[in-house]
Every structure is written in C-alpha cells, then in structure tokens.
Design a protein around this motif. Structure first.
Motif, mmCIF file in Angstrom:
data_model
loop_
_atom_site.group_PDB
_atom_site.id
_atom_site.type_symbol
_atom_site.label_atom_id
_atom_site.label_comp_id
_atom_site.label_asym_id
_atom_site.label_seq_id
_atom_site.Cartn_x
_atom_site.Cartn_y
_atom_site.Cartn_z
ATOM 1 N N THR A 238 0.811 -1.217 0.000
ATOM 2 C CA THR A 238 0.000 0.000 0.000
ATOM 3 C C THR A 238 0.846 1.269 0.000
ATOM 4 O O THR A 238 0.463 2.268 -0.627
ATOM 5 C CB THR A 238 -0.945 0.025 1.217
ATOM 6 O OG1 THR A 238 -0.167 -0.084 2.418
ATOM 7 C CG2 THR A 238 -1.927 -1.124 1.165
ATOM 8 N N ILE A 239 1.959 1.263 0.697
ATOM 9 C CA ILE A 239 2.768 2.483 0.779
ATOM 10 C C ILE A 239 3.382 2.870 -0.569
ATOM 11 O O ILE A 239 3.400 4.061 -0.909
ATOM 12 C CB ILE A 239 3.825 2.369 1.901
ATOM 13 C CG1 ILE A 239 3.107 2.444 3.255
ATOM 14 C CG2 ILE A 239 4.888 3.455 1.793
ATOM 15 C CD1 ILE A 239 3.982 2.349 4.464
ATOM 16 N N LYS A 244 2.996 6.912 -5.013
ATOM 17 C CA LYS A 244 2.703 7.263 -6.403
ATOM 18 C C LYS A 244 1.410 8.063 -6.553
ATOM 19 O O LYS A 244 1.374 9.084 -7.248
ATOM 20 C CB LYS A 244 2.634 6.000 -7.266
ATOM 21 C CG LYS A 244 2.436 6.313 -8.742
ATOM 22 C CD LYS A 244 2.765 5.144 -9.628
ATOM 23 C CE LYS A 244 2.754 5.567 -11.096
ATOM 24 N NZ LYS A 244 3.144 4.493 -12.009
ATOM 25 N N LYS A 245 0.353 7.625 -5.892
ATOM 26 C CA LYS A 245 -0.947 8.238 -6.117
ATOM 27 C C LYS A 245 -1.126 9.564 -5.367
ATOM 28 O O LYS A 245 -1.816 10.467 -5.848
ATOM 29 C CB LYS A 245 -2.065 7.254 -5.737
ATOM 30 C CG LYS A 245 -2.138 6.034 -6.655
ATOM 31 C CD LYS A 245 -3.299 5.143 -6.291
ATOM 32 C CE LYS A 245 -3.380 3.934 -7.231
ATOM 33 N NZ LYS A 245 -3.674 4.327 -8.626
ATOM 34 N N ILE A 246 -0.533 9.681 -4.198
ATOM 35 C CA ILE A 246 -0.708 10.897 -3.397
ATOM 36 C C ILE A 246 0.458 11.869 -3.588
ATOM 37 O O ILE A 246 0.264 13.072 -3.731
ATOM 38 C CB ILE A 246 -0.865 10.552 -1.898
ATOM 39 C CG1 ILE A 246 -2.061 9.594 -1.706
ATOM 40 C CG2 ILE A 246 -1.033 11.825 -1.074
ATOM 41 C CD1 ILE A 246 -3.388 10.147 -2.169
ATOM 42 N N HIS A 247 1.681 11.316 -3.629
ATOM 43 C CA HIS A 247 2.861 12.183 -3.761
ATOM 44 C C HIS A 247 3.443 12.181 -5.178
ATOM 45 O O HIS A 247 4.437 12.860 -5.436
ATOM 46 C CB HIS A 247 3.930 11.766 -2.742
ATOM 47 C CG HIS A 247 3.549 12.093 -1.329
ATOM 48 N ND1 HIS A 247 3.784 13.322 -0.753
ATOM 49 C CD2 HIS A 247 2.915 11.348 -0.384
ATOM 50 C CE1 HIS A 247 3.321 13.321 0.493
ATOM 51 N NE2 HIS A 247 2.788 12.151 0.738
ATOM 52 N N HIS A 248 2.852 11.387 -6.066
ATOM 53 C CA HIS A 248 3.189 11.398 -7.492
ATOM 54 C C HIS A 248 4.674 11.111 -7.769
ATOM 55 O O HIS A 248 5.288 11.738 -8.626
ATOM 56 C CB HIS A 248 2.788 12.739 -8.121
ATOM 57 C CG HIS A 248 1.378 13.140 -7.820
ATOM 58 N ND1 HIS A 248 0.295 12.442 -8.319
ATOM 59 C CD2 HIS A 248 0.880 14.140 -7.031
ATOM 60 C CE1 HIS A 248 -0.822 13.008 -7.871
ATOM 61 N NE2 HIS A 248 -0.494 14.032 -7.093
ATOM 62 N N LEU A 302 0.174 11.244 8.681
ATOM 63 C CA LEU A 302 -1.036 12.018 8.965
ATOM 64 C C LEU A 302 -0.728 13.463 9.326
ATOM 65 O O LEU A 302 -1.626 14.305 9.336
ATOM 66 C CB LEU A 302 -1.801 11.369 10.124
ATOM 67 C CG LEU A 302 -2.192 9.894 9.962
ATOM 68 C CD1 LEU A 302 -2.710 9.346 11.280
ATOM 69 C CD2 LEU A 302 -3.224 9.738 8.861
ATOM 70 N N ILE A 303 0.528 13.742 9.643
ATOM 71 C CA ILE A 303 0.883 15.047 10.189
ATOM 72 C C ILE A 303 0.951 16.137 9.132
ATOM 73 O O ILE A 303 0.457 17.255 9.338
ATOM 74 C CB ILE A 303 2.226 14.952 10.957
ATOM 75 C CG1 ILE A 303 2.060 14.042 12.172
ATOM 76 C CG2 ILE A 303 2.706 16.334 11.381
ATOM 77 C CD1 ILE A 303 3.347 13.783 12.921
ATOM 78 N N GLY A 371 -9.802 5.269 2.282
ATOM 79 C CA GLY A 371 -8.738 6.204 1.972
ATOM 80 C C GLY A 371 -7.449 5.912 2.720
ATOM 81 O O GLY A 371 -7.415 5.098 3.651
ATOM 82 N N PHE A 372 -6.382 6.592 2.320
ATOM 83 C CA PHE A 372 -5.059 6.339 2.887
ATOM 84 C C PHE A 372 -4.965 6.740 4.363
ATOM 85 O O PHE A 372 -4.458 5.971 5.185
ATOM 86 C CB PHE A 372 -3.986 7.080 2.077
ATOM 87 C CG PHE A 372 -3.655 6.435 0.770
ATOM 88 C CD1 PHE A 372 -2.861 5.295 0.721
ATOM 89 C CD2 PHE A 372 -4.136 6.956 -0.427
ATOM 90 C CE1 PHE A 372 -2.542 4.700 -0.490
ATOM 91 C CE2 PHE A 372 -3.828 6.358 -1.642
ATOM 92 C CZ PHE A 372 -3.031 5.223 -1.672
ATOM 93 N N ASN A 373 -5.446 7.926 4.717
ATOM 94 C CA ASN A 373 -5.273 8.412 6.089
ATOM 95 C C ASN A 373 -5.932 7.513 7.125
ATOM 96 O O ASN A 373 -5.359 7.221 8.178
ATOM 97 C CB ASN A 373 -5.811 9.835 6.224
ATOM 98 C CG ASN A 373 -4.877 10.865 5.611
ATOM 99 O OD1 ASN A 373 -3.743 10.548 5.255
ATOM 100 N ND2 ASN A 373 -5.347 12.091 5.484
ATOM 101 N N ASN A 374 -7.157 7.063 6.850
ATOM 102 C CA ASN A 374 -7.839 6.157 7.789
ATOM 103 C C ASN A 374 -7.114 4.818 7.882
ATOM 104 O O ASN A 374 -7.109 4.184 8.946
ATOM 105 C CB ASN A 374 -9.287 5.952 7.363
ATOM 106 C CG ASN A 374 -10.146 7.176 7.611
ATOM 107 O OD1 ASN A 374 -9.943 7.890 8.585
ATOM 108 N ND2 ASN A 374 -11.095 7.431 6.723
#
Length: 407
Positions: A238-239, A244-248, A302-303, A371-374
C-alpha cells in the motif's frame, strides 16, 4: 571517526566461515529481488487490475507463503535444511521466469501462490542452517549479518529494478529475479555442501520435545509478531501506491526510497545490535521498541503533506525493523531449543506468512473504501495491540523463570 569504523568492523568478528557463505548466497539471491517491491505497481499499471483484485492476489501470495513456511519447517526436520534450501532456490528461479507470461487474474493468483510456496520453503530452513553454522553466543549477530546481506541486496534490487522498468519494461525484472535464484543455488552447492561445511552447534535431541503449537508463550509471541508483520508489509504494497498516487513519485524515485531502507540497515544494523546486546534490554523488550517505532512511522503520514515526511517515515520504520527483526529471530531460535527447530522456525515463518495473507489485502481494501489516512490510523492501532501482547509475553516469561527457579 576511526573508532567508529573499528567498532563497525569488530561487530563482524567471530562469525563462522559458513555464516559468511550463507550471507553471500543470501546477497546474490536478494540482489535480484526486484519483482516483489514493484508487484502492486506491476499489477495495477501493467496488468490494469483493480485495487480489490490486487488485494486478493496478495492474499494468494500470503497463502502460498503460509503453506511454504509450514512445509519448509516440516521438511527441514525430515530431510535436512540443505536439501530444502537448494531445491527451493532452483524451483523459485524457474517459477519467476515463468510467471511473467501469466496475465489473467486467476492465473496470476495460482501462479504467485505456487511461486511463493516454493520460495518460502527455504525460510525456516535458512534459520535452522544459521543455527547450525553459528556458535550459540553469536546467534543474534549471525542473524543480523544475514539480514544485512538481505538488505544490501534489497537496497540494490529496487534501485536497479526501477531503472530496468523505466528502460526495458517489467519483464526484465522477472528474468533477473529467476536467474539470481539459480546462481545462489549454484554457489551453495560449491560452498555449503554437507561434506564441506562445519556444523558448530548441533541441535540437542531431547526426549519428548515440546510441540511448537503447544508452547503457549511462543504462540502468543508469534501472534504479536504477525501483527507487526501486518503493518510492516504495507511498505511493500500500500505504501508504494501512496507514494505514487498521493505524492506522485515515479518508479525510479520509489525504488530509491525503498533502497534507502536496505542502505540504512547495511550501514547501521550490525553496530546497533552489537550495542543493544550489551544493554540490559531483553529480546522481547527490543522487539516491542521496534514495534513502537514502526507504528510511529504511520502516524507521521497524517501530520503533513510535505514529501520530506516520506523520508523521515522510512528512516523511523527502518530503525524499528532493525531492532525488532534480529531480536525476534533470536528469541524464536532460543525458544526452539525446547523442541524440534524446524517445526518452531516453521511456525515463526508462518506468522509472517499470515501477515502477508491478511496485511496486503486488508490494506488494499481499507484504502479502497476509507482512503489512505484512515488506513494509517488503523495500522497505528494495530501496533498498539501488538505492543500490549508483547508486554503479556514478557510477564509470562518472568513467571516461567520464577517457576523454574523454585523447582
């Protein structure tokens, strides 16, 4: 500086020649380990599977690992670790080269189930071999040294794998992974053949050995370790998707970030373990400390959305890994003296296989639905549960010592 360098090299002193050969075999094998770190990206980008499908493929991966670990432990007690490791290396090499031609969902599920079952047969056998080739007082450092070889190979593998994918495509990493497995097997034939290797710590055969699955403290320890594995495997499924998907990040940058994990372990794990062995911290205490650090690495996501937090998170997770795994391995080997080592180390390997069965799929399903954060919050809570179980293990070990002292 000279003192630090000398201390680093002193941490390798006293290890047997056979342990060095075992480390070289591991290094060759892991240097070609390029498929697994990029598996989730390969399945989503190249084969265009959904996250839910990838989750089930990862579950079949974990089921294969579970079966392989059980079978490897059983066979190690019956026919010996050498034959199990050698057979696993050659068959894994052939399997990696073949599985690149599987493209349908069910063929991929079955293919990875078989591949990982064959590959993970070697895991308990490697532990038994390491125990045999190492003096009792050097067990933890020998385990750490093998991990160093694994991570040195792993630091090179993803970095090179990212370049290969970017230049010639995914098929190249399957060929390299397969060929390096076979080369590792050939090196083993030349260096660790039973007629050439010296056994330094013969397994003590005891009457009525305690069956591994009836050792309550050991089982509780393995449950905690499976929970640690549950969150740790996110760094390989997942990481990378989060990167890729969140930080591209590109595949090359993802490969370099994953490679940093191996590089840090190569530079710092041996002296860190040598230092921790001199402290009064118990093996279980060190495992718990590593668990705490790995849990914190998820909280960091999360920060802030700052990309630099990815590097900080990887450093903290790597530090947790450096502390937890060597002492967890060492505790399992110590405990295995109560029974047959193959069965004990088979269960130890199966605890991580269980993490593969549930960790990858759960992570994918959680991300898809919440979602990623949860998902990162959930992983942090799992770490809290695992730390509590390790505390219970520590209390039970103390009670066990009191009972044995009184008797």
């Amino acid at each position: 500086m000279l003192k630090i360098i000398l201390s680093y090299f002193q941490s390798f002193s006293g290890l047997s020649k056979e342990v060095w050969w075992l480390a070289l075999i591991t290094l060759i094998n892991r240097a070609g380990a390029m498929v697994i770190p990029f598996l989730s990206l390969y399945l989503t980008d190249n084969l265009e599977f959904s996250l839910q499908q990838v989750g089930w493929i990862m579950t079949s991966y974990g089921l294969g690992s579970f079966l392989g670990a059980w079978l490897g432990g059983k066979l190690s007690d019956q026919i010996g670790y050498y034959k199990v490791i050698l057979g696993s290396l050659f068959l894994t090499g052939i399997s990696f080269m073949a599985i690149q031609y599987f493209t349908s969902f069910w063929s991929i599920c079955i293919g990875f189930f078989v591949l990982i079952a064959v590959a993970d047969m070697a895991r308990p056998a490697f532990f038994v071999a390491l125990s045999a080739y190492s003096k009792p007082e050097n067990k933890t450092r020998s385990l750490t040294f093998i991990r160093l070889a694994i991570n040195l190979g792993f630091s090179a593998g993803p970095a090179l794998g990212g370049v290969i994918i970017a230049t010639i495509g995914y098929y190249g990493i399957f060929w390299i992974d397969g060929i390096t497995c076979i080369i590792a097997g050939l090196v083993m034939i030349q260096t660790l053949h039973p007629k050439k290797a010296k056994i330094l710590d013969q397994e003590v055969v005891i009457k009525n050995p305690l069956k591994a699955h009836k050792d309550g403290i050991y089982i509780l320890f393995l449950i905690a370790l499976a929970l640690f594995g549950f969150i740790f495997v996110q760094y390989f499924s997942t990481i990378p998707l989060y990167y890729k998907k969140i930080h591209h990040l590109s595949e090359e940058k993802i490969g370099l970030l994953l490679a940093m994990n191996g590089a840090l372990i190569f530079l710092f794990e041996m002296p860190l373990i040598a230092y921790l062995e001199k402290t009064n911290i118990t093996k279980i205490g060190n495992v718990a400390g590593g668990f705490i650090l790995t849990g914190i690495s998820f909280v960091l996501f999360l920060i802030t959305p700052w990309a630099g937090i990815l590097i900080i998170g990887m450093i903290i997770a790597t530090l947790g890994e450096m502390v937890s795994f060597p002492f967890g391995n060492a505790f399992a080997l110590d405990r295995s003296k109560k029974g047959r080592q193959g069965a004990y180390m088979g269960l130890y390997s199966m605890s991580f296989s269980a993490a593969h069965i549930f960790g990858h799929n759960s992570g994918m399903q959680l991300i898809d639905k919440f979602g990623f954060n949860n998902t990162w919050i959930f992983m942090a809570l799992i770490s809290v549960l695992g730390i509590f179980l390790l505390y219970v293990v520590k209390q039970k070990l103390n009670n066990e010592k009191l009972v044995s002292t009184d008797s």
